[in-house]
Design a protein around this motif. Structure first.
Motif, PDB file in Angstrom:
ATOM      1  N   GLU A 144       0.804  -1.206   0.000  1.00  0.00           N
ATOM      2  CA  GLU A 144       0.000   0.000   0.000  1.00  0.00           C
ATOM      3  C   GLU A 144       0.845   1.267   0.000  1.00  0.00           C
ATOM      4  O   GLU A 144       0.468   2.280  -0.578  1.00  0.00           O
ATOM      5  CB  GLU A 144      -0.937   0.015   1.216  1.00  0.00           C
ATOM      6  CG  GLU A 144      -1.974  -1.084   1.206  1.00  0.00           C
ATOM      7  CD  GLU A 144      -2.988  -0.923   0.081  1.00  0.00           C
ATOM      8  OE1 GLU A 144      -3.171   0.211  -0.411  1.00  0.00           O
ATOM      9  OE2 GLU A 144      -3.587  -1.939  -0.323  1.00  0.00           O
ATOM     10  N   SER A 200      -3.284   8.685  -7.745  1.00  0.00           N
ATOM     11  CA  SER A 200      -3.821  10.036  -7.962  1.00  0.00           C
ATOM     12  C   SER A 200      -4.412  10.623  -6.693  1.00  0.00           C
ATOM     13  O   SER A 200      -4.505  11.846  -6.559  1.00  0.00           O
ATOM     14  CB  SER A 200      -4.881  10.004  -9.058  1.00  0.00           C
ATOM     15  OG  SER A 200      -5.940   9.125  -8.675  1.00  0.00           O
ATOM     16  N   THR A 201      -4.788   9.784  -5.722  1.00  0.00           N
ATOM     17  CA  THR A 201      -5.406  10.298  -4.496  1.00  0.00           C
ATOM     18  C   THR A 201      -4.381  10.631  -3.422  1.00  0.00           C
ATOM     19  O   THR A 201      -4.747  11.109  -2.352  1.00  0.00           O
ATOM     20  CB  THR A 201      -6.391   9.247  -3.939  1.00  0.00           C
ATOM     21  OG1 THR A 201      -5.671   8.029  -3.670  1.00  0.00           O
ATOM     22  CG2 THR A 201      -7.503   8.972  -4.950  1.00  0.00           C
ATOM     23  N   THR A 202      -3.103  10.399  -3.692  1.00  0.00           N
ATOM     24  CA  THR A 202      -2.076  10.588  -2.658  1.00  0.00           C
ATOM     25  C   THR A 202      -1.009  11.597  -3.072  1.00  0.00           C
ATOM     26  O   THR A 202       0.116  11.550  -2.591  1.00  0.00           O
ATOM     27  CB  THR A 202      -1.404   9.233  -2.362  1.00  0.00           C
ATOM     28  OG1 THR A 202      -0.782   8.755  -3.574  1.00  0.00           O
ATOM     29  CG2 THR A 202      -2.410   8.212  -1.869  1.00  0.00           C
ATOM     30  N   ILE A 203      -1.356  12.511  -3.977  1.00  0.00           N
ATOM     31  CA  ILE A 203      -0.334  13.415  -4.516  1.00  0.00           C
ATOM     32  C   ILE A 203       0.139  14.414  -3.481  1.00  0.00           C
ATOM     33  O   ILE A 203       1.334  14.607  -3.260  1.00  0.00           O
ATOM     34  CB  ILE A 203      -0.867  14.135  -5.765  1.00  0.00           C
ATOM     35  CG1 ILE A 203      -1.153  13.111  -6.877  1.00  0.00           C
ATOM     36  CG2 ILE A 203       0.142  15.180  -6.257  1.00  0.00           C
ATOM     37  CD1 ILE A 203      -1.777  13.710  -8.099  1.00  0.00           C
ATOM     38  N   GLN A 228       5.361  13.968   0.200  1.00  0.00           N
ATOM     39  CA  GLN A 228       4.352  13.071  -0.359  1.00  0.00           C
ATOM     40  C   GLN A 228       4.291  13.221  -1.869  1.00  0.00           C
ATOM     41  O   GLN A 228       4.208  12.225  -2.602  1.00  0.00           O
ATOM     42  CB  GLN A 228       2.994  13.403   0.267  1.00  0.00           C
ATOM     43  CG  GLN A 228       1.884  12.414  -0.121  1.00  0.00           C
ATOM     44  CD  GLN A 228       0.566  12.749   0.559  1.00  0.00           C
ATOM     45  OE1 GLN A 228       0.475  13.752   1.282  1.00  0.00           O
ATOM     46  NE2 GLN A 228      -0.427  11.920   0.350  1.00  0.00           N
ATOM     47  N   ALA A 277      -5.528  11.806 -14.111  1.00  0.00           N
ATOM     48  CA  ALA A 277      -5.528  12.700 -12.954  1.00  0.00           C
ATOM     49  C   ALA A 277      -4.176  13.364 -12.756  1.00  0.00           C
ATOM     50  O   ALA A 277      -4.096  14.519 -12.295  1.00  0.00           O
ATOM     51  CB  ALA A 277      -5.919  11.911 -11.695  1.00  0.00           C
ATOM     52  N   ASN A 312      -3.230  17.564 -12.602  1.00  0.00           N
ATOM     53  CA  ASN A 312      -2.653  18.143 -11.402  1.00  0.00           C
ATOM     54  C   ASN A 312      -1.346  18.838 -11.750  1.00  0.00           C
ATOM     55  O   ASN A 312      -0.434  18.224 -12.293  1.00  0.00           O
ATOM     56  CB  ASN A 312      -2.401  17.039 -10.366  1.00  0.00           C
ATOM     57  CG  ASN A 312      -2.106  17.602  -8.980  1.00  0.00           C
ATOM     58  OD1 ASN A 312      -1.330  18.547  -8.829  1.00  0.00           O
ATOM     59  ND2 ASN A 312      -2.726  17.006  -7.968  1.00  0.00           N
ATOM     60  N   SER A 320      -3.312   4.283 -11.307  1.00  0.00           N
ATOM     61  CA  SER A 320      -4.652   4.824 -11.065  1.00  0.00           C
ATOM     62  C   SER A 320      -4.905   5.096  -9.599  1.00  0.00           C
ATOM     63  O   SER A 320      -5.701   5.983  -9.253  1.00  0.00           O
ATOM     64  CB  SER A 320      -5.704   3.872 -11.626  1.00  0.00           C
ATOM     65  OG  SER A 320      -5.632   2.615 -10.952  1.00  0.00           O
ATOM     66  N   THR A 321      -4.216   4.346  -8.697  1.00  0.00           N
ATOM     67  CA  THR A 321      -4.446   4.558  -7.262  1.00  0.00           C
ATOM     68  C   THR A 321      -3.554   5.641  -6.677  1.00  0.00           C
ATOM     69  O   THR A 321      -3.785   6.098  -5.550  1.00  0.00           O
ATOM     70  CB  THR A 321      -4.207   3.254  -6.501  1.00  0.00           C
ATOM     71  OG1 THR A 321      -2.876   2.772  -6.774  1.00  0.00           O
ATOM     72  CG2 THR A 321      -5.233   2.196  -6.910  1.00  0.00           C
TER      73      THR A 321
END
Length: 2003
Positions: A62, A105-108, A115, A159, A163, A102-103
């Motif tokens: 993860e 993009s939520t943790t940029i 991070q 995404a 950004n 694809s996963t």
């Protein structure tokens, strides 16, 4: 190993691995184990297991940092151990990569945060893994593209791009993945940081440049480009970076350029250029960069739409956009064909299990290749292998040399002479003969030229392995980059000459060599080169050679002999092609092909016409030449349009704009090479004739251009190594000498350029010195220009030496003398002189120029002897003295013996010339003494004689020659010569002259005596003559005595003058010397001079008239190009406003309702074309010509060179060709059989012209007539009263309309009455057109009728069948018009009407035709009844008699008041002894017709003509149908008019579509506009037509129509009791115009007949029978049920008619079983004839061919037309749609022998074994692929649907655009894939995925249906002559069928009619199911009252109504 590719990341990864490698995984150890030789298998297993474990761990991880570490290890392992890449794929690694991205993009996180840095590192690592696992691994790449897809990757990183934190990194990673080089990952980030400093950015970009080598993953680049497009327009920094990147890529490698082209980069960049998006800091630089990129992309090729947009931006309102034009020029330079790109280890392969060995008779391999760079080592181009063993291998080395190896010879043979170079297309051909003992068995050709040969045995193959053919190399890892346009392997060995032919076809050709006209694919340059080769080969090239067979159209390469054909186009069944390795397909389209699809050559011509400056013109000509040079399609189009003539005409008006650049562009296009003049030739003879030889054009240019133009002949005739070819094959028959002479005569060139023109004349003359082309024209010109008598009255004195010379000076004469001098210089060449001597008689020609005589005297003895025998010396004596001046003297002097001059010997002169000098001396002396007057028995001496100065020259030079030359002294041995001297001595100058003259006379006397003394003292004259000389010498013994006499005479002024007396010389013997023969010769000379002068004048006049006619025709060609523009044109602002008029083409029942464009053509008067200017500049004295000399302008000059005595003469027999002016209108090869002067009748207009019958065609030429002598003259010269047509306009326009039909198109004719005179003839044609003409008298008409009868008999049309849907009676379609035939046809029509097989409208139409009524003649227009009297109710009840008009009474007796008034009028007239009648008006007249049709052209103009040029009072115009009926039926002062057919057929006549100003009504105050309709029409003219026609077909009308027929055509036509008697002059036979002798009375009678009206011919003598009204009136008596009446009863037959496994079918009809139903697959249509001929094409092949198949055998193949759909309009006409957006119309030439058209005449055509196709029209309008075609012969219409979302209606006869029907809006245009035409009504249905639409034949919208259910897959109309309920059937993809009708019943009250589709019935596929899945309905066709449906399953079912 691929370590180097990840070098920048290596150190970072190693450090990361040191800290993060999990326990148990040691990459170095794994690598070491792999390197150990004994542990490779175990090491690979360990590595694969490690890869599997890491992938699984990644799935469970993860943390972003942990993912990054794992991804880096995976990348390293894949890089170091390639075998693990398979494990990565099998472990779902690619899917995992997409998931990881694809996963993320939520943790940029925020920018600059840890991070964010972790996410960026993970993104880079993921892309690194993707790059390492895909690079060089075909299986992984295929798996990724097939199962993962680039779209998934795009979604995963979407995404990141949005950004700002990750956008540049993501774009960089995509770029790195595209190139396989992760050094590029920081590309966007780094360059954005350097953006502010341009120079630093440029340097930094260069650091990345080495990594931008070749795009290895185009799919990834596609993702990158899609992301860039999102923000490039708003992100200026990104835009600059992208521009830099694209600039580099477009200029780096061809592969990169091709990939960018495939990614559709061009349209987006071009949109940016158009929108002028740029940064504020560097707009100009940015724009320049963008333009550079676009220039390269356009050079690569562009789509048709991109090219269209570019061209649209090129033309502005005020000229051309130069910036855009530069892009057009770049695009025009594109030469790329569609091709494969092969990089490194890549190949195209095809395997065959059928072939077990090499072809039995040898093989040929051919390929077009292009090398970007040479391979690093030997690289296979082509191989044939069996299993793993190669049987034949052709390879290319690093130096470009080809090498060959076969199984028969186990060595590689390097063919050093066969070399291939880089950066150019090269054609390589390998031919291997199996048995060739006398020649080499292997031949290798490069660009068609044999380079190397080998004598090798043919390989023997004895293997069972499948054979594999390969182009390329899929084994060797060679660094190579090359392209392949096409490759062929043939099972035949080609001749040594044929590869040259195939090479000339060029790399664009990729078809199968099956077209019978392969030569049409050759460009002008290729055809010229081929001609040169064949010419050079001469007789050594056999007629049976393959190259000559191909030129003749004989088959050379059979389709079965093609083993494979590799081409980028979609492939047919023979092309089982597989790609191996890195192979891309570049589907390039050069601009020239885009131009071809858009508008062809017309666009190029208009582009040139738009040029307004020299710069624009040169650029336009550059594009013009580039788009023609390599495109045979555009070249063909130019010839079809007469484009080169149009171009010359355009340039003539812009001659002041032609600069040297334009000149060089034009002439390089024609074949000149200014850089290498020695290879100049004429490659395009048609263009050369039209442009280069238009001397008027070039004479208007600047002096430099004139010089360059005239000097270009030297390039062709002197400098070129191909000069012999240029002369013999190109220039010899172009009449250049005649054109130059005409240019001189016409005074086009300024005086300072004349010398250049004459030098050019000399050059051309020398090159081909032939009699007809050079010698005769030049001599005729000289003779006519110089053969003028001097005028006595202009001479000042006999002694003047210059006065007569001045007289003869004129511009034309000066030029003629220069031409003469030039001719003399040419004839100094002995061989050329011999040709002249063989052609012309020297005696007379030498009289014009002594220089010619001098040459003749040096010629063989025979020539001099013939001169003497012809009396040449005697004539010369008579002529020369009159024109003796210094130049003549010097020229004559050179001919004397002893005059060395330019001669090698003093013996070469002529002794006879001495007598000429002495005779001139004698005449000079005689003239000075005023003796020897005419009539005194001696030779007449002209008053113009040598002056005294000339006498001095003669005496001086003769004395000198006598002293110096013995040959000269020998001349006096001739008794006659010596006697001339004696006679001259007798004429010693008289002394009774003024003092000055006496001194001169004394000098002459002294010199004369001196000469006499010299001669007398010699030994060459006889003693008797010496005795005659001496006495004269003694008269004045010394010169002193002469001077003494002078002193005696000259006294002081006060003393008288003494005169000396002359010695009488009346006894001279000169008058006795051959006086009679000289007198005769002089007379003949004088006659000849006059003849040649008149002849040359006539020839000049003829040439001038030909030039005028040519200019007129070219003007018409220009107009045809201009008028072809439409609202869909590429430059809408240049198109003209389209106005509409009624088309003369007729539908069923001769209905006219089609509209055609009536653009006002601005055709220039032919008399204004510079011809008058030419005439005005001519010397009026020399070239003025009287009418007596010119018997006719229609002359053809035929040179005659023999006189009555068998000798030669320089004259021209002017053969009068009275029809010369019309011959150019004839079809090629046609011959005129008969000509008649006629008048074409159209409404009230009349057009004088000529009706011409040829052997193959019939012509109607307007604007020309024959005069009394049979000469063709302009119609403007027509005598007044030739045609008595009062009230009409005689159109005498100069623009001559020409119509033509082939004789087999004549379907019939009928004699017609005109103004009750039997002088009319109406001809009917199969194309639904008619021609009504009137003759001067009945005899001329009868002659034409006999001619047509002969045609009908020979064409076997004596008993023809009418066209489908036609009701024209067979009497009209036959060659008979007798009463018996008419009666027979009348009975047939009556019987059909009674049995309801014919509608009321149809029956009335036939009665009109049989009674002589025709829509061509407004005075005899068809008559129809008023049927309703209700024009006010909202909905008339057609079942009630109350709404109908009383048909038993005439219109004038419908009310009691009107009846009483009519009866009273009749009684009153009868009481005063006049012929009584009831009505002062008529029910039909030309005024009534034009009154009703006033809103529709051409009736609008006709009405104004009848009204004297203006509208009538607004209140009297036709503006309200109800009011018109009231006026005709009720008003006591009203009219009695009936209706015209337009009230039932043509809604357009009720609308003021032209917005004409008719004024304002005085009663209502409303502006007169559209016709006011009844309330029940709801404001819709179409609804009015529908209801009105329904009323006509109603039960009431059917019941009462016989009574109305009795009134019009029957027994009550003149019935008093029925109140139905009209003016006596309205009835046929009431008066005979021929018996009226008084012109005034005759004209008045004609006016009455013409304007009042004519009662139809009486057809019935008894009451008309009634109609059978039992049962349903909508059906024939014999038919019980019909589809409109019983749609719910339709049932599908359980048994299919056919069962055939085809994907789609269409239905064709012909005789045979199953009712003639033929299910056919897509790509096949049947000829509508008995037999087994079909048209076939392959729909899945781009640039495919059309094939005509007879009994399964292909009989004709037409290639390169990309057919997509086809339909027959009739048995003679095929229409096809194509993938190139073009609709083509073809004529079907049937297999029977085509007769000439006349009985007894021989056939001109051979008998074909099968039909053939020839194209007649080429229709452009669509912007994308044509998807469907429908045709209608009944309406002469074509409807084509296209992928561009439109359907276009075309006119079938003229091949012209009419209307567009659009589906959707500008943002969404769904493909129109279905179209249909109702043959009865002309309604048109079109269907797309979103809409079903219905329109009229004029594109008037009726109804629209939004498709929401199952898509429609087929449609058809229910056809019936008339149906009360129209039906349209649609088939759907679910197998269902829906029946639709349409009406306006749902229109809200008070609203205009709103039509809508109404479902009648839906028939599901399950009804009557057979248990077989039918699939979609792919074809529908109504056959009577049955519906035939074809399904995708291959089954065909019939839907019927049970009886």
């Amino acid at each position: 190993m691929l370590r180097s590719l990840l070098a920048p990341w290596q150190s970072h990864e190693d450090s990361e691995l040191a800290h993060n490698t999990p326990p148990g995984i040691n990459v170095s150890a794994i690598t070491s184990r792999l390197d150990a030789p004994d542990s490779s298998n175990s090491g690979q297993s360990v590595a694969q297991e490690s890869m599997r474990d890491m992938v699984e761990e990644l799935k469970a991880t993860e943390a972003v940092v942990a993912k990054t570490a794992l991804l880096q290890r995976i990348a390293t392992l894949a890089r170091e151990i390639p075998e693990t890449k398979d494990t990565f794929r099998d472990s779902d690694g690619f899917l995992l990569l997409v998931h990881v991205l694809s996963t993320l993009s939520t943790t940029i996180g925020r920018a600059a945060s840890q991070q964010a840095r972790d996410v960026v590192a993970c993104i880079k690592s993921a892309f690194t893994v993707a790059s390492e696992t895909l690079k060089g691994h075909e299986a992984n790449l295929h798996f990724f593209e097939e199962f993962i897809g680039y779209s998934s990757l795009s979604d995963a990183v979407d995404a990141f791009v949005c950004n700002p934190v990750t956008a540049d990194v993501t774009l960089g990673c995509l770029l790195a993945l595209s190139f396989g080089n992760f050094f590029l990952a920081e590309f966007f980030t780094s360059l954005r940081a350097k953006l502010l400093d341009t120079e630093e950015m440029r340097i930094h970009f260069l650091e990345f440049a080495p990594g931008l080598t070749s795009i290895s993953l185009p799919g990834t680049f596609t993702i990158l480009w899609s992301f860039v497009l999102r923000t490039m327009s708003t992100d200026g920094a990104l835009r600059l970076i992208v521009y830099r990147l694209l600039e580099h890529l477009t200029h780096s490698t061809h592969r990169n350029l091709a990939v960018l082209s495939m990614q559709n980069v061009l349209p987006h960049l071009f949109a940016l250029l158009k929108s002028n998006v740029s940064t504020a800091s560097d707009d100009d630089g940015e724009r320049r960069t963008l333009v550079k990129i676009l220039r390269r992309l356009f050079e690569m090729g562009a789509s048709t739409q991109d090219s269209r947009e570019l061209l649209q931006c090129t033309a502005k309102q005020d000229g051309l956009n130069i910036d855009m034009f530069e892009l057009v020029r770049s695009s025009a330079k594109s030469r790329w064909p569609q091709h494969f790109l092969l990089n490194g280890r890549s190949a195209l392969a095809m395997s065959s299990t059928e072939m077990k060995t090499l072809p039995a008779h040898g093989f040929t391999f051919m390929a077009w290749i292009w090398l970007e760079r040479m391979p690093s080592e030997s690289h296979k181009l082509f191989s044939i292998s069996f299993g793993s063993s190669d049987a034949v291998t052709l390879s290319i080395g690093s130096n470009g040399s080809l090498a060959l190896q076969t199984r028969a010879v186990q060595r590689v043979e390097v063919l050093s002479k066969s070399k291939v170079t880089t950066s150019r297309w090269t054609h390589v051909t390998l031919v291997h003969h199996k048995h060739r003992s006398s020649h080499a068995s292997i031949c290798l050709f490069v660009d068609g030229i044999l380079c190397d040969t080998l004598r090798w045995a043919y390989p023997k193959i004895d293997e069972t392995s499948p054979m594999t053919f390969m182009v390329g190399d899929d084994v060797a890892t060679v660094d190579s980059s090359w392209c392949l346009a096409s490759a062929y392997l043939l099972a035949v060995a080609l001749d040594d000459d044929f590869p040259r032919f195939i090479h000339h076809l060029g790399p664009r050709y990729s078809e199968s060599f099956q077209d019978q006209t392969l030569v049409r694919f050759l460009t002008y340059e290729a055809l010229t080169s081929l001609n040169m080769h064949i010419t050079a080969q001469g007789a050594t090239l056999s007629e049976h050679s393959q190259i000559k067979k191909a030129i003749r159209g004989d088959p050379v390469i059979s389709d079965s002999s093609i083993i494979f054909r590799f081409a980028p186009q979609l492939h047919d069944k023979k092309s089982r092609l597989a790609t191996r390795g890195d192979v891309l397909t570049a589907r390039c389209q050069p601009l020239d092909l885009a131009v071809w699809k858009i508008d062809g050559a017309s666009l190029l011509l208009r582009l040139v016409a738009l040029a307004q400056t020299p710069h624009e013109l040169s650029r336009a000509l550059s594009v013009f030449s580039d788009c023609l040079r390599n495109c045979w399609q555009n070249s063909d189009d130019m010839e079809r349009l007469h484009g080169y003539d149009i171009l010359a005409s355009t340039l003539r008006t812009r001659s002041h704009l032609i600069n040297m650049t334009s000149f060089e562009i034009l002439f390089e296009f024609l074949g000149l090479n200014f850089r290498t003049p020695d290879v100049s030739t004429v490659v395009n003879a048609i263009a050369y004739r039209a442009i280069a030889l238009d001397f008027e054009l070039w004479s208007k240019t600047s002096a430099d251009i004139q010089r360059a133009h005239l000097e270009h002949f030297a390039f062709l005739l002197r400098s070129s190594r191909y000069r012999n070819f240029n002369v013999k094959m190109r220039l010899s028959k172009l009449g250049i000498v005649r054109k130059l002479l005409f240019a001189i005569q016409a005074a086009w060139y300024p005086q300072e350029s004349i010398s250049l023109v004459i030098n050019t004349l000399v050059l051309v003359a020398q090159s081909s010195f032939t009699a007809e082309e050079v010698i005769k024209p030049i001599i005729s010109f000289i003779a006519a220009s110089l053969a003028e008598d001097p005028r006595v009255s202009s001479l000042s004195s006999p002694g003047s030496s210059t006065s007569h010379t001045d007289l003869l000076r004129s511009p034309t004469r000066d030029k003629a003398e220069q031409v003469l001098e030039a001719l003399v210089s040419v004839l100094r060449n002995p061989s050329l002189y011999s040709k002249l001597a063989d052609t012309l008689p020297m005696p007379r020609i030498c009289l014009l120029a002594l220089a010619l005589l001098g040459l003749s005297l040096n010629a063989p003895l025979s020539s001099s002897r013939s001169f003497e025998l012809a009396g040449g010396w005697r004539i010369l004596k008579n002529v020369l003295p009159r024109v003796w001046d210094r130049s003549v003297h010097d020229a004559a002097l050179d001919l004397l013996p002893g005059r060395t001059g330019s001669r090698s010997s003093d013996d070469s002169g002529s002794p006879q010339m001495v007598s000429v000098f002495l005779f001139a001396l004698y005449q000079g002396l005689a003239a000075g003494n005023n003796i020897a007057e005419p009539g005194e028995g001696r030779l007449s001496v002209y008053c113009v004689a040598p002056s005294k100065d000339a006498i001095m020259w003669i005496l001086d030079d003769l004395s000198k020659l006598h002293e110096s030359s013995s040959s000269f002294r020998h001349a006096f041995r001739s008794h006659s010569t010596a006697q001339l001297l004696v006679d001259s001595l007798n004429l010693s100058p008289q002394m009774m002259q003024p003092a000055g003259a006496l001194i001169l006379n004394a000098k002459i006397s002294v010199k004369l005596k001196h000469l006499g003394l010299l001669v007398a003292m010699g030994k060459h004259i006889s003693a008797s003559q010496k005795q005659q000389v001496f006495p004269h010498l003694c008269r004045v013994s010394t010169p002193l005595r002469v001077y003494a006499q002078i002193l005696d005479v000259v006294r002081p002024d006060d003393q008288p003058t003494r005169r000396l007396h002359l010695v009488d010389t009346s006894g001279s013997t000169l008058a006795l010397v051959q006086a009679d023969s000289v007198r005769k010769a002089s007379a003949r000379l004088e006659e000849w001079r006059k003849t040649i002068l008149v002849s040359e004048r006539k020839l000049f006049r003829k040439t001038l008239l030909d030039l005028q006619e040519r200019r007129r025709r070219i003007a018409s060609f220009e107009e045809s190009v201009s008028a072809a523009t439409t609202e869909r044109d590429i430059w809408p602002h240049t198109t003209r406003k389209r106005m509409w008029k009624l088309d003369e083409t007729e539908g069923p029942h001769r209905v006219r309702k089609k509209m055609e464009s009536s653009l006002e053509l601005l055709v220039r008067d032919s008399r204004s074309f510079g011809s008058t200017e030419a005439l005005s500049t001519l010397d009026s004295d020399v070239f003025s010509v009287s009418q007596s000399e010119l018997t006719s302008p229609n002359v053809v000059a035929a040179l005659s060179w023999a006189d009555d005595n068998g000798g030669h003469q320089l004259t021209e027999d002017i053969i009068e060709d009275k029809l010369r002016r019309v011959r150019h209108q004839l079809e090629p090869g046609d011959v005129i059989e008969a000509v008649s002067t006629v008048c074409r009748i159209a409404g009230v207009d009349s057009f004088p012209g000529l009706l011409i019958f040829g052997r193959t065609h019939v012509y109607m030429l307007e604007g020309l007539i024959e005069n009394g002598e049979g000469e063709v003259i302009d119609a403007s010269s027509v005598p007044e009263g030739m045609f008595l047509i009062s009230g009409s306009t005689m159109d005498l326009r100069n623009s001559q309309r020409a119509q033509r039909w082939s004789l087999d198109q004549v379907s019939g004719f009928s004699d017609r009455m005109f103004l009750f005179q039997d002088v009319g003839l109406e001809i009917f044609f199969k194309d639904s057109r008619t021609l009504l003409v009137i003759f001067l008298d009945k005899s001329h008409r009868q002659t034409a009728s006999k001619m047509l009868s002969s045609i009908a008999l020979n064409m076997r049309t004596s008993e023809p069948s009418a066209p489908p849907g036609s009701i024209i009676s067979r009497a009209l379609l036959s060659n008979r018009s007798s009463a018996s035939v008419v009666e027979k046809e009348l009975q047939l029509a009556q019987r059909q009407w009674q049995n309801r097989e014919l509608s009321n409208f149809g029956y009335l139409s036939i009665l009109n035709q049989l009674s002589g009524r025709t829509p061509n003649d407004a005075t005899q227009y068809p008559i129809f009844p008023w049927v309703l009297n209700d024009y006010v109710s909202e909905a008339p009840d057609l079942s009630s008699p109350d709404v109908f008009r009383d048909l038993t009474k005439p219109m004038g007796a419908l009310t009691v008041e009107r009846r009483e008034a009519a009866e009273s009028r009749y009684t009153n007239l009868d009481s005063v002894g006049e012929k009584p009648f009831h009505y002062g008006t008529h029910f039909s007249s030309s005024m009534i017709v034009c009154h009703f049709n006033i809103r529709m052209q051409p009736f609008t103009n006709m009405f104004k003509i009848l009204q004297g040029g203006d509208w009538d009072i607004p209140d009297r115009l036709f503006s309200d149908i109800g009011r018109a009926y009231s006026s005709a039926s009720q008003d006591i002062r009203g009219d009695v008019r009936e209706l015209i057919p337009e009230f039932f057929t043509c809604p357009e006549f009720l609308e003021n579509s032209s917005n004409l100003d008719f004024g304002v009504s005085s009663t209502t105050g409303e502006r007169i506009h559209d016709v006011k309709l009844p309330a029940w029409a709801k404001g819709d003219p179409l609804l009015f037509m529908t209801i009105h026609r329904r009323a006509l077909e109603s039960r009431y009308v059917s019941e009462n129509l016989p009574a109305w027929i009795d009134l019009i055509w029957g027994c009550k036509q003149r019935d008093v009791d029925s109140v139905n008697v009209f003016h006596p002059l309205s009835y046929e036979g009431a008066i005979d115009l021929d018996k009226i002798t008084d012109d005034v009375e005759r004209q008045a009678t004609v006016g009455i007949i013409h304007n009042f009206g004519q009662t139809p011919k009486k057809l019935f003598t008894s009451s008309h029978p009634s109609r059978n009204l039992e049962g349903l009136l909508s059906l024939p008596v014999t038919t019980a049920r019909g589809v409109p009446e019983d749609a719910l009863a339709l049932t599908r037959d359980p048994k299919p008619l056919k069962s055939k496994a085809v994907s789609n079918i269409s239905v064709g009809l012909s005789d045979g079983k199953d009712g003639g139903v033929h299910p056919l697959p897509h790509g096949v249509v049947d000829l509508p004839l008995p037999g087994d001929e079909q048209i076939e094409w392959h729909q899945d092949v781009i640039d495919g061919s059309l094939q005509l198949v007879n009994h399964g055998k292909v009989t004709q193949t037409i290639e390169h037309i990309s057919p997509t759909c086809a339909a027959f309009a009739d048995q003679d006409t095929l229409v096809t749609g194509s993938g190139d957006n073009i609709v083509r119309v073809w004529r079907v030439n049937h297999s029977h022998a085509a007769p000439s058209g006349f009985v007894g005449s021989s056939s001109r055509y051979h008998r074909h074994t099968s039909s053939t196709l020839s194209m007649t029209h080429l229709l452009r309008g669509h912007s994308q692929r044509v998807a469907c075609i429908t045709t209608s012969r009944a309406w002469s219409a074509i409807v084509s649907g296209s992928e561009d979302g439109s359907a276009i209606i075309w006119d079938l006869n003229r091949g012209s655009y009419r209307y567009t029907i659009w589906h959707g809006d500008e943002n969404s245009r769904p493909e129109v894939h279905l179209t249909a035409i109702n043959e009865s009504t002309g309604y048109i249905a079109t269907c797309s995925a979103s809409h079903l639409m219905l329109h009229t034949i004029n594109a008037r919208p009726i109804a629209r249906l939004d498709i929401v259910g199952a898509p429609i897959t087929s449609l058809t109309f229910h056809e019936r002559e008339y149906s009360h309920l129209d039906i349209l059937a649609t088939g759907h993809n679910d197998g269902s069928i829906t029946l639709w009708t349409w009406n306006a019943d749902g229109t809200p009250a008070g609203m205009q009619a709103q039509w809508e589709f109404v479902e009648v019935r839906r028939m599901d596929s399950g009804e009557g199911a057979t248990g077989v899945a039918l699939g979609s309905v792919t074809a529908l066709k109504f056959i009577g009252e049955r519906l035939c449906a074809g399904y995708a399953s291959g089954l065909t079912h019939m839907w019927t109504i049970p009886s």
